[in-house]
Design a protein around this motif. Structure first.
Motif, mmCIF file in Angstrom:
data_model
loop_
_atom_site.group_PDB
_atom_site.id
_atom_site.type_symbol
_atom_site.label_atom_id
_atom_site.label_comp_id
_atom_site.label_asym_id
_atom_site.label_seq_id
_atom_site.Cartn_x
_atom_site.Cartn_y
_atom_site.Cartn_z
ATOM 1 N N THR A 111 11.200 -3.863 9.145
ATOM 2 C CA THR A 111 11.868 -2.798 9.860
ATOM 3 C C THR A 111 10.970 -2.433 11.143
ATOM 4 O OG1 THR A 111 10.442 -0.868 8.704
ATOM 5 C CG2 THR A 111 12.437 -1.824 7.529
ATOM 6 N N ASP A 112 11.489 -1.504 11.876
ATOM 7 C CA ASP A 112 10.669 -1.091 13.194
ATOM 8 C C ASP A 112 9.874 -0.256 13.002
ATOM 9 O OD1 ASP A 112 12.682 0.975 12.531
ATOM 10 O OD2 ASP A 112 13.365 0.969 14.551
ATOM 11 N N SER A 115 7.750 -1.248 7.543
ATOM 12 C CA SER A 115 8.045 -2.004 6.257
ATOM 13 C C SER A 115 8.622 -3.234 6.135
ATOM 14 C CB SER A 115 8.967 -0.537 5.507
ATOM 15 O OG SER A 115 9.151 -0.921 4.223
ATOM 16 N N ARG A 116 8.323 -3.678 5.005
ATOM 17 C CA ARG A 116 8.812 -4.642 4.622
ATOM 18 C C ARG A 116 9.876 -4.810 3.330
ATOM 19 N NH1 ARG A 116 9.443 -9.902 6.063
ATOM 20 N NH2 ARG A 116 9.457 -11.773 4.414
ATOM 21 N N ASP A 117 11.099 -4.924 3.292
ATOM 22 C CA ASP A 117 12.143 -4.132 2.379
ATOM 23 C C ASP A 117 13.123 -5.314 1.967
ATOM 24 O OD1 ASP A 117 11.169 -1.720 3.239
ATOM 25 O OD2 ASP A 117 13.205 -1.339 4.447
ATOM 26 N N GLY A 131 10.613 -1.602 -0.843
ATOM 27 C CA GLY A 131 9.883 -1.576 0.693
ATOM 28 C C GLY A 131 8.321 -1.112 0.480
ATOM 29 N N THR A 132 7.790 -1.823 1.558
ATOM 30 C CA THR A 132 6.184 -1.376 1.544
ATOM 31 C C THR A 132 5.855 -0.010 2.321
ATOM 32 O OG1 THR A 132 6.179 -2.475 3.713
ATOM 33 C CG2 THR A 132 5.369 -3.848 1.416
ATOM 34 N N TYR A 133 6.995 0.636 2.832
ATOM 35 C CA TYR A 133 6.880 1.756 3.383
ATOM 36 C C TYR A 133 6.595 2.869 2.448
ATOM 37 C CZ TYR A 133 8.140 6.209 5.896
ATOM 38 O OH TYR A 133 7.777 7.481 6.531
ATOM 39 N N TRP A 134 5.718 3.766 2.252
ATOM 40 C CA TRP A 134 5.090 4.428 1.188
ATOM 41 C C TRP A 134 4.915 5.982 1.668
ATOM 42 C CZ3 TRP A 134 0.855 3.208 -2.602
ATOM 43 C CH2 TRP A 134 0.726 4.140 -3.638
ATOM 44 N N PRO A 135 6.002 6.834 1.967
ATOM 45 C CA PRO A 135 5.549 8.072 2.498
ATOM 46 C C PRO A 135 4.917 9.067 1.200
ATOM 47 C CG PRO A 135 7.948 8.031 1.930
ATOM 48 C CD PRO A 135 7.275 6.572 1.750
#
Length: 144
Positions: A111-112, A115-117, A131-135
């Motif tokens: 993603t921009d 993250s890798r999803d 995904g690797t995005y972790w808020p």
């Protein structure tokens, strides 16, 4: 016997699509006590927002005629929702899920926002986003 338990930020985030995400974000704040943790807009519409309640969060966005919208459907009794799970290694879990027979709805992508999803469905059709995005609710991205 005492056990030491390590606490980490949640990894599972229910996600919802709304016809008017800005109005619904305000309503969720007023009605349920959420606070807006982050909000990203494009062309005056919320494409992604994070609302925190204590140490937990939900993610919301506006309905859109796009691939993700086709996967989760429009708001209502049978659509507009999915579950996001923050993971460490998307490639490893993608291979594991595919090997177990998960129906891949969207393959691995970057993603921009870093993250890798991937998105898949379980055997009964529930939509799972990984995904690797972790808020983290205790971190304030607006202050960065």
């Amino acid at each position: 016997m005492n056990q030491i338990i390590s606490l980490e930020a949640p990894r599972i985030y229910p996600t919802f699509r709304y016809r008017d995400a800005a109005r619904m974000a305000d309503w969720l704040v007023e009605a349920f006590g959420f606070r807006i943790h982050a909000s990203h807009e494009r062309d005056g519409r919320i494409v992604h927002a994070e609302l925190a309640l204590g140490s937990s969060m939900i993610m919301i966005g506006e309905t859109a005629d796009d691939a993700y919208g086709d996967l989760v459907g429009a708001p209502g009794a049978t659509g507009g929702k999915s579950t996001y799970v923050a993971i460490d290694d998307a490639d490893l879990l993608f291979a594991r899920a595919r090997g177990a027979g998960a129906k891949i709805l969207q393959g691995l992508s970057d993603t921009d926002y870093g993250s890798r999803d991937f998105i898949c469905a379980d055997p009964e059709g529930n939509v799972w986003c990984f995904g690797t995005y972790w808020p983290k609710a205790h971190e304030n991205p607006a202050a960065e």
